[in-house]
Motif scaffolding. Sequence first.
Motif, PDB file in Angstrom:
ATOM      1  N   ARG A  65      22.846 -23.980 -64.555  1.00 12.27           N
ATOM      2  CA  ARG A  65      23.634 -22.695 -64.725  1.00 12.27           C
ATOM      3  C   ARG A  65      24.220 -22.457 -63.338  1.00 12.27           C
ATOM      4  NH1 ARG A  65      20.641 -18.193 -66.723  1.00 12.27           N
ATOM      5  NH2 ARG A  65      18.980 -19.362 -65.699  1.00 12.27           N
TER       6      ARG A  65
ATOM      7  N   TYR B  21      22.137 -15.570 -56.432  1.00 11.07           N
ATOM      8  CA  TYR B  21      21.446 -16.737 -56.176  1.00 11.07           C
ATOM      9  C   TYR B  21      19.972 -16.160 -56.096  1.00 11.07           C
ATOM     10  CZ  TYR B  21      19.646 -21.032 -54.199  1.00 11.07           C
ATOM     11  OH  TYR B  21      19.168 -22.162 -53.945  1.00 11.07           O
TER      12      TYR B  21
ATOM     13  N   ARG C 266      18.176 -14.896 -59.229  1.00 15.21           N
ATOM     14  CA  ARG C 266      17.594 -16.013 -60.139  1.00 15.21           C
ATOM     15  C   ARG C 266      16.560 -16.795 -59.449  1.00 15.21           C
ATOM     16  NH1 ARG C 266      21.977 -20.406 -62.054  1.00 15.21           N
ATOM     17  NH2 ARG C 266      22.858 -18.595 -62.943  1.00 15.21           N
TER      18      ARG C 266
ATOM     19  N   ARG D 121      12.617 -16.364 -61.029  1.00 19.68           N
ATOM     20  CA  ARG D 121      12.173 -16.996 -62.415  1.00 19.68           C
ATOM     21  C   ARG D 121      12.418 -18.559 -62.074  1.00 19.68           C
ATOM     22  NH1 ARG D 121      15.854 -17.085 -67.942  1.00 19.68           N
ATOM     23  NH2 ARG D 121      14.049 -17.860 -68.995  1.00 19.68           N
ATOM     24  N   PHE D 122      13.436 -19.044 -61.627  1.00 16.72           N
ATOM     25  CA  PHE D 122      13.579 -20.644 -61.339  1.00 16.72           C
ATOM     26  C   PHE D 122      12.174 -21.207 -60.768  1.00 16.72           C
ATOM     27  CE2 PHE D 122      14.533 -24.088 -58.337  1.00 16.72           C
ATOM     28  CZ  PHE D 122      14.984 -25.021 -59.322  1.00 16.72           C
TER      29      PHE D 122
END
Length: 137
Positions: free
Chosen positions: A44, A52, A55, A58-59
């Motif tokens: 995504r 960035y 996110r 979680r990544f």
Amino acid sequence: MSDPARTRRAVEAYVAALNSGDPDAIAARVSEDFHNEHTSALGRSLRGRTAYRARLPRFLSEFEGLHYAVEDLLVDGDRAALAYTMTFRPRGAAAGEPVRIRGVFRLRVLGDLVAHRVDYWDGAEFERQTAGAEKNH
């Protein structure tokens, strides 16, 4: 004229931050208007350091022990191409061999920060390896 040595240092610092697993360290290595572009259907894309950074936790939790091993790094002015092997264990996966995926980052650097990252990797290879890991639970 851009400085290839400065570009190399910025890219190496970005990869080191990715390997640290620290969301703040990673976000600190990209520009305010960072463009994170994925070519895989599973990735995504997004724009902006703030998005960035939001996110990253979680990544990083989905990809335990994430590590990018640099296979090759080519620099031309403010641009770089970095071939890598990414290894990780899917969150909650049973012990066993880590997932290994080869890919390439195409990067543009402004000053000491990565401004644009295009990530090329094989989503089918990811699914093949992670489906096997899930069956081993």
